[in-house]
Write a protein that holds these residues in place. Structure first.
Motif, short mmCIF file in Angstrom:
data_model
loop_
_atom_site.label_atom_id
_atom_site.label_comp_id
_atom_site.label_asym_id
_atom_site.label_seq_id
_atom_site.Cartn_x
_atom_site.Cartn_y
_atom_site.Cartn_z
N ASN A 56 4.16 -10.80 2.16
CA ASN A 56 5.00 -11.97 2.40
C ASN A 56 4.35 -13.29 2.02
OD1 ASN A 56 3.10 -12.06 4.49
ND2 ASN A 56 4.53 -13.00 5.91
N LYS A 57 3.13 -13.25 1.46
CA LYS A 57 2.44 -14.48 1.11
C LYS A 57 2.10 -14.60 -0.37
CE LYS A 57 0.29 -15.27 5.63
NZ LYS A 57 -0.99 -15.48 6.35
N GLU A 58 1.89 -13.47 -1.04
CA GLU A 58 1.44 -13.52 -2.42
C GLU A 58 1.79 -12.22 -3.14
OE1 GLU A 58 -2.82 -14.03 -2.13
OE2 GLU A 58 -2.89 -12.60 -0.47
N SER A 59 1.69 -12.27 -4.48
CA SER A 59 1.97 -11.07 -5.26
C SER A 59 1.08 -11.06 -6.50
CB SER A 59 3.44 -11.01 -5.67
OG SER A 59 3.74 -11.94 -6.70
N LEU A 60 0.91 -9.85 -7.06
CA LEU A 60 0.15 -9.68 -8.29
C LEU A 60 0.90 -8.71 -9.19
CD1 LEU A 60 -2.53 -10.40 -9.77
CD2 LEU A 60 -3.42 -8.23 -8.89
N TYR A 61 1.22 -9.15 -10.41
CA TYR A 61 1.86 -8.31 -11.40
C TYR A 61 0.83 -7.96 -12.46
CZ TYR A 61 4.90 -6.83 -15.23
OH TYR A 61 5.49 -6.12 -16.25
N GLU A 62 0.70 -6.67 -12.78
CA GLU A 62 -0.31 -6.19 -13.71
C GLU A 62 0.33 -5.37 -14.83
OE1 GLU A 62 -4.50 -3.62 -13.67
OE2 GLU A 62 -3.30 -3.85 -11.84
N SER A 68 -4.14 2.85 -18.09
CA SER A 68 -4.98 3.54 -17.11
C SER A 68 -4.21 4.10 -15.93
CB SER A 68 -6.06 2.58 -16.58
OG SER A 68 -6.89 2.14 -17.64
N PHE A 69 -2.96 3.73 -15.78
CA PHE A 69 -2.19 4.31 -14.68
C PHE A 69 -0.79 4.66 -15.16
CE2 PHE A 69 0.49 0.66 -13.72
CZ PHE A 69 -0.28 -0.44 -14.03
N GLY A 70 -0.19 5.61 -14.45
CA GLY A 70 1.16 6.06 -14.79
C GLY A 70 2.20 5.24 -14.07
N SER A 71 3.44 5.71 -14.09
CA SER A 71 4.52 4.97 -13.44
C SER A 71 4.38 5.00 -11.93
CB SER A 71 5.88 5.57 -13.83
OG SER A 71 5.95 6.92 -13.42
N LYS A 72 3.63 6.01 -11.39
CA LYS A 72 3.41 6.09 -9.95
C LYS A 72 2.13 6.88 -9.74
CE LYS A 72 5.69 7.31 -5.62
NZ LYS A 72 6.90 7.87 -4.99
N ASN A 73 1.04 6.16 -9.48
CA ASN A 73 -0.26 6.81 -9.42
C ASN A 73 -1.11 6.13 -8.37
OD1 ASN A 73 -2.82 7.84 -9.84
ND2 ASN A 73 -2.63 7.86 -12.07
N GLU A 74 -1.57 6.88 -7.39
CA GLU A 74 -2.37 6.31 -6.31
C GLU A 74 -3.71 5.78 -6.82
OE1 GLU A 74 -1.68 5.66 -3.16
OE2 GLU A 74 0.37 6.30 -3.60
N ASP A 75 -4.17 6.25 -7.99
CA ASP A 75 -5.43 5.77 -8.55
C ASP A 75 -5.17 4.73 -9.62
OD1 ASP A 75 -6.98 7.47 -6.97
OD2 ASP A 75 -6.59 9.14 -8.35
N ASN A 97 -8.89 -5.91 -19.62
CA ASN A 97 -7.99 -6.09 -20.75
C ASN A 97 -6.52 -6.07 -20.35
OD1 ASN A 97 -10.12 -6.16 -22.64
ND2 ASN A 97 -10.29 -3.93 -22.52
N ASN A 98 -6.23 -5.97 -19.09
CA ASN A 98 -4.85 -6.04 -18.63
C ASN A 98 -4.44 -7.49 -18.41
OD1 ASN A 98 -4.60 -3.30 -18.75
ND2 ASN A 98 -4.67 -2.96 -16.55
#
Length: 260
Positions: A56-62, A68-75, A97-98
């Motif tokens: 509710n305070k901030e967000s990060l879009y990567e 290095s990650f899939g559409s849904k990956n815990e790692d 590099n992202n």
């Protein structure tokens, strides 16, 4: 699925009551998107996964340029660290590099980067000055959420978005924001750019999100445009000379910087 959406709506409605005396973030949401853009004048598509993490305070879009990650990956590349003595999560960064877009709702600020001839510039903008939306009555279903249509003009392009008020936060992927609900899909009307949500995770636990630009000196978007135009005009003048360099600088990508 409808029952689960009702539960999610109740949870989010309680969580996203934006009050000045809120002391902690109690819910974390992750939205995975498919990012696709067409290379200008070539016709080939560039397609990667991306993720929007927010409380509710901030967000990060990567944007996962390193794939290095899939559409849904815990790692995922946004490394999640949980202390043994804490129930909260911290979202830190590993990949260099992202691309990232950081938004701070409390400070009404957004941070991101742009390149000019391979030189990186760190930019800070106000969240409330970039986009004006027009709502439309049309709706569509995305990930079992009913989403309403909206349109905006930004950076020389026109975009159509679909957002859901069942997740009542003024946010979306990349720099997009400003609607009364989370943006799950957005596409430019010329077909050059599209972002579409592929999965959503709602976690009832506190979190903190790291600002990847906190140690960098930032300039305003207006200052960046002045530097870009100066470099653009310089390269264009040199390229007109008989033995001038062949280097070129685009004036239009997702955002159009220079208008003739």
């Amino acid at each position: 699925m409808k029952f689960m959406n009702n539960i999610s709506f109740l949870l989010l409605s309680i969580f996203f009551c934006w009050t000045s005396n809120a002391q902690e973030n109690t819910t974390t949401i992750e939205v995975y998107y498919n990012y696709k853009t067409m290379f200008l004048n070539v016709g080939n598509a560039y397609e990667i996964n991306s993720i929007l993490t927010f409380n509710n305070k901030e967000s990060l879009y990567e944007m996962d340029h390193t794939r290095s990650f899939g559409s849904k990956n815990e790692d995922s590349i946004s490394n999640k660290i949980k202390s043994e003595n804490s129930t909260s999560m911290s979202f830190s960064l590993k990949a260099k590099n992202n691309d990232f877009v950081y938004k701070n709702f409390s400070n009404n600020e957004m941070n991101y980067t742009n390149l000019i001839s391979m030189e990186e510039f760190f930019i800070k903008s106000s969240l409330d000055t970039l986009m004006t939306w027009t709502l439309a009555p049309e709706t569509k279903e995305i990930l079992s959420y009913t989403c309403q249509k909206a349109a905006t003009e930004f950076g020389g392009r026109y975009y159509v978005a679909y957002f859901t008020d069942k997740i009542p936060i003024n946010n979306g992927p990349w720099r997009f924001h400003g609607l009364p609900g989370l943006i799950l899909e957005i596409e430019s009307t010329d077909g050059k750019f599209k972002l579409e949500a592929t999965s959503i995770e709602i976690k009832n636990e506190p979190s903190s999100i790291d600002n990847p630009f906190k140690d960098n000196k930032s300039i305003s978007w207006e200052e960046f445009l002045k530097v870009y135009k100066k470099k653009y005009d310089e390269i264009r003048r040199n390229s007109m000379e008989e033995w001038g360099p062949s280097q070129s600088i685009p004036k239009k990508g997702i955002v159009e910087y220079i208008k003739d």
